[in-house]
Motif scaffolding. Structure first.
Motif, PDB file in Angstrom:
ATOM      1  N   ALA A  63     -20.236 -42.779  89.577  1.00  0.00           N
ATOM      2  CA  ALA A  63     -18.949 -43.015  88.794  1.00  0.00           C
ATOM      3  C   ALA A  63     -17.877 -42.100  89.499  1.00  0.00           C
ATOM      4  O   ALA A  63     -16.636 -42.580  89.646  1.00  0.00           O
ATOM      5  CB  ALA A  63     -19.104 -42.572  87.200  1.00  0.00           C
ATOM      6  N   ARG A  64     -18.117 -40.650  89.628  1.00  0.00           N
ATOM      7  CA  ARG A  64     -17.035 -39.821  90.121  1.00  0.00           C
ATOM      8  C   ARG A  64     -16.595 -40.273  91.438  1.00  0.00           C
ATOM      9  O   ARG A  64     -15.402 -40.400  92.087  1.00  0.00           O
ATOM     10  CB  ARG A  64     -17.549 -38.483  90.292  1.00  0.00           C
ATOM     11  N   ILE A  65     -17.447 -40.950  92.459  1.00  0.00           N
ATOM     12  CA  ILE A  65     -17.399 -41.294  93.799  1.00  0.00           C
ATOM     13  C   ILE A  65     -16.440 -42.438  93.704  1.00  0.00           C
ATOM     14  O   ILE A  65     -15.262 -42.603  94.443  1.00  0.00           O
ATOM     15  CB  ILE A  65     -18.447 -41.333  94.719  1.00  0.00           C
ATOM     16  N   SER A  66     -16.842 -43.381  92.877  1.00  0.00           N
ATOM     17  CA  SER A  66     -16.073 -44.547  92.893  1.00  0.00           C
ATOM     18  C   SER A  66     -14.803 -44.358  92.398  1.00  0.00           C
ATOM     19  O   SER A  66     -13.452 -44.827  92.834  1.00  0.00           O
ATOM     20  CB  SER A  66     -16.608 -45.573  91.836  1.00  0.00           C
ATOM     21  N   CYS A  67     -14.708 -43.259  91.237  1.00  0.00           N
ATOM     22  CA  CYS A  67     -13.118 -43.184  90.912  1.00  0.00           C
ATOM     23  C   CYS A  67     -12.253 -42.497  91.979  1.00  0.00           C
ATOM     24  O   CYS A  67     -11.096 -42.794  92.181  1.00  0.00           O
ATOM     25  CB  CYS A  67     -13.211 -42.128  89.619  1.00  0.00           C
ATOM     26  N   GLU A  68     -12.880 -41.679  92.979  1.00  0.00           N
ATOM     27  CA  GLU A  68     -12.074 -41.043  93.837  1.00  0.00           C
ATOM     28  C   GLU A  68     -11.794 -41.949  94.881  1.00  0.00           C
ATOM     29  O   GLU A  68     -10.617 -42.107  95.418  1.00  0.00           O
ATOM     30  CB  GLU A  68     -13.094 -39.880  94.390  1.00  0.00           C
TER      31      GLU A  68
END
Length: 339
Positions: free
Chosen positions: A281-286
């Motif tokens: 989720a964090r990688i996708s958001c970034e």
């Protein structure tokens, strides 16, 4: 007390009154079962438990039931479902009852809200107020792992749990159902893998939106549009798609404002916007942040207002076309991107 804490407590003492507070029906169901177990022990609940609908119930009925001596049980349990109206209509009587409850009865009030500043809430100890609200999304994968082991005797891999939450959403009841289906499907296997989840669990609308946003973050407008058109071809209503899509975009807009305007580091900005904490989720958001850039991120609130207005009749274009245009606008390369 949090419901998950209450469910695993080993030394629960019977209370005269309980308030199950919140909107997570899964937790309420298990908390209710736990209270009945604490109250009745090994006795059969068939003759000792009564359930009433709170929207058409008078207090005298509840009081008489609570004062009736139980049959072959240590106490009588009275459950009032959807009790918010019942609490509002009978507040003085309940305040008096809380001060001097029945010695042979246990009252369970199933409510959406139970404000702490009221006399009723102040009259109950913390152990009697059970908060039945789903944990934050980032805590659900670890819960799924624990629940699979406890309730279904299966080892659920953490990456499988993360994918499960992504596919199913944050409803604990639905997650429990899917874990049960997976446990049955894998048969004698000791564990449930990410491959099992990917093969056996259907995608929710939220999961399809994650796929669209992943394509947006990769700068692939054709793929994003193709996923969206697949949903429409399957008969999905544009209004059903725009809901979870809007929720994701609002999080991105919040992260963008905090990061680019208030100069907050990306990690804390994601925390403040309630972006799930698992790695994917964090990688996708970034990636989505990087793709959109500060200019488009700061325009997101205006675009969301515009499409909300348009889908409610403010734009003559078909609803489907409006959603498609928004997705293409998001997925196309930035104007300032290097070519």
């Amino acid at each position: 007390m949090e419901a998950l804490q209450f469910l695993v407590a080993k030394d629960s003492k019977r209370q005269s009154v309980y308030a199950l507070v919140g909107d997570e029906d899964f937790l309420k169901r298990y908390a209710r079962e736990r209270i009945i177990s604490v109250a009745l022990g090994e006795e059969d609940p068939s003759f000792a438990v009564s359930v009433y609908a709170g929207d058409r119930l008078d207090f005298s009925t509840v009081r008489n039931e609570l004062e009736t001596l139980p049959f072959l049980a240590p106490c009588r349990v009275v459950i009032v479902e959807s009790a918010d109206k019942f609490v509002t209509d009978n507040r003085p009587a309940l305040e008096a009852y809380f001060a001097k409850p029945s010695r042979v009865g246990v009252l369970i009030l199933d409510v959406k809200t139970f404000p702490e500043n009221t006399k009723l809430a102040k009259a109950l100890p913390d152990a009697a107020k059970i908060a039945c609200k789903a944990p934050p999304a980032y805590k659900l994968p670890p819960w799924c792992v624990d629940w699979a082991k406890t309730a279904h005797k299966k080892k659920l891999a953490m990456n499988a749990a993360e994918l499960l939450v992504e596919l199913v959403g944050t409803s604990m009841g639905l997650l429990d159902q899917e874990i049960g289906k997976l446990a049955n499907a894998v048969g004698s296997k000791a564990g449930i893998s990410v491959e099992d989840v990917d093969a056996l669990v259907g995608r929710s609308k939220a999961a399809d939106v994650f796929r669209i946003m992943d394509a947006v973050g990769e700068g692939r407008p054709g793929e994003a549009l193709s996923i969206l058109q697949e949903l429409f071809a399957e008969g999905e209503d544009p209004m059903a798609v725009i809901g979870p899509l809007t929720a994701q975009l609002r999080k991105l807009a919040t992260v963008g404002r905090l990061h680019f305007v208030e100069k907050i580091a990306l990690g804390p900005a994601m925390d403040a916007a309630n972006v799930p904490k698992w790695d994917k989720a964090r990688i996708s958001c970034e990636k989505q942040m990087k793709h959109l850039g500060g200019r488009r991120l700061l325009k997101l609130p205006d675009w969301l207002v515009e499409i909300n207005y348009g889908l409610k009749g403010g734009n003559p274009l078909p609803e489907r076309v409006q959603v498609e245009r928004l997705v293409v606008t998001l997925a196309r390369p930035r104007e300032d991107a290097k070519r």
